[in-house]
Write an enzyme that holds these catalytic residues in place. Structure first.
Site, PDB file in Angstrom:
ATOM      1  N   TYR A 288       8.133   1.977  -7.423  1.00  0.00           N
ATOM      2  CA  TYR A 288       7.462   0.679  -7.511  1.00  0.00           C
ATOM      3  C   TYR A 288       7.131   0.332  -8.965  1.00  0.00           C
ATOM      4  CZ  TYR A 288       6.865   1.744  -2.529  1.00  0.00           C
ATOM      5  OH  TYR A 288       7.087   2.087  -1.227  1.00  0.00           O
TER       6      TYR A 288
ATOM      7  N   GLU B 127       0.853  -1.188   0.000  1.00  0.00           N
ATOM      8  CA  GLU B 127       0.000   0.000   0.000  1.00  0.00           C
ATOM      9  C   GLU B 127       0.883   1.229   0.000  1.00  0.00           C
ATOM     10  OE1 GLU B 127      -1.014  -2.228   2.698  1.00  0.00           O
ATOM     11  OE2 GLU B 127      -2.775  -3.038   1.688  1.00  0.00           O
TER      12      GLU B 127
END
Ligand SMILES: CC(C)(COP(=O)(O)OP(=O)(O)OC[C@H]1O[C@@H](n2cnc3c(N)ncnc32)[C@H](O)[C@@H]1OP(=O)(O)O)[C@@H](O)C(=O)NCCC(=O)NCCS
Length: 148
Positions: free
Chosen positions: A119, A107
């Site tokens: 990411y 998250e």
């Protein structure tokens, strides 16, 4: 830049890790949470990255059967922008692969575009939104994930 080394986090590292956390996050974890993660959570794997014996960052993950989840990653501000966060994230991802994970998720705050970009470099994509996820300001979280 100097030499960096990555190793498993130990209970004796927690004070330095808390310093990293307080420097990096508006809602840092407590000492008790780290102690619990290191001592009692068989699914948890935490790693620190050091420069000249000083902890400058860390990454944590859970691996439950074939499912890996990054719990946190952080680097002291003066060490950012040199590829160290990428090295740390890559280490965690390889560790997850080496330990049988077939999927990695995490998250991230919707406002944290820097982390989201990192990411994405590792193939993670947005898979959904958790509304009101962060108690400190009610911010939403993106769930990002990748097949390993
Ligand atoms: C996220 C974090 C670990 C990245 O570490 P870093 O060492 O600065 O990142 P790197 O130098 O390895 O950069 C890797 C990639 O991240 C992204 N990135 C890093 N800094 C960026 C910036 N200022 N702006 C936009 N993207 C950035 C880029 O995709 C970069 O790849 P590129 O250099 O090829 O463009 C670091 O910014 C940090 O500790 N942030 C505070 C804590 C945090 O937000 N953690 C995430 C919680 S979910």
């Amino acid at each position: 830049m100097a030499e960096f080394s990555i190793r498993r986090m130990e209970v004796g590292d927690i004070d330095q890790v808390l310093f990293v956390d307080k420097t990096c996050f508006t809602a840092p974890w407590s000492k008790e949470i780290y102690e619990q993660e290191i001592r009692n959570n068989d699914f948890a794997y935490y790693f620190v990255i050091e420069e000249s014996g000083q902890i400058i960052g860390y990454v944590g993950l859970w691996i439950v059967v074939d499912d890996a989840q990054i719990t946190n990653i952080a680097l002291l501000p003066r060490f950012r922008g040199y590829g160290i966060g990428e090295k740390l994230f890559g280490y965690a991802m390889q560790y997850a692969i080496g330990n049988g994970a077939s999927r990695l998720s995490l998250e991230v705050r919707v406002s944290n575009v820097v982390a989201q970009k990192l990411y994405r470099k590792f193939g993670l994509e947005k898979g959904g939104v958790r509304n009101n996820y962060y108690p400190d300001n009610g911010e939403d979280a993106y769930v990002m994930w990748v097949n390993l």
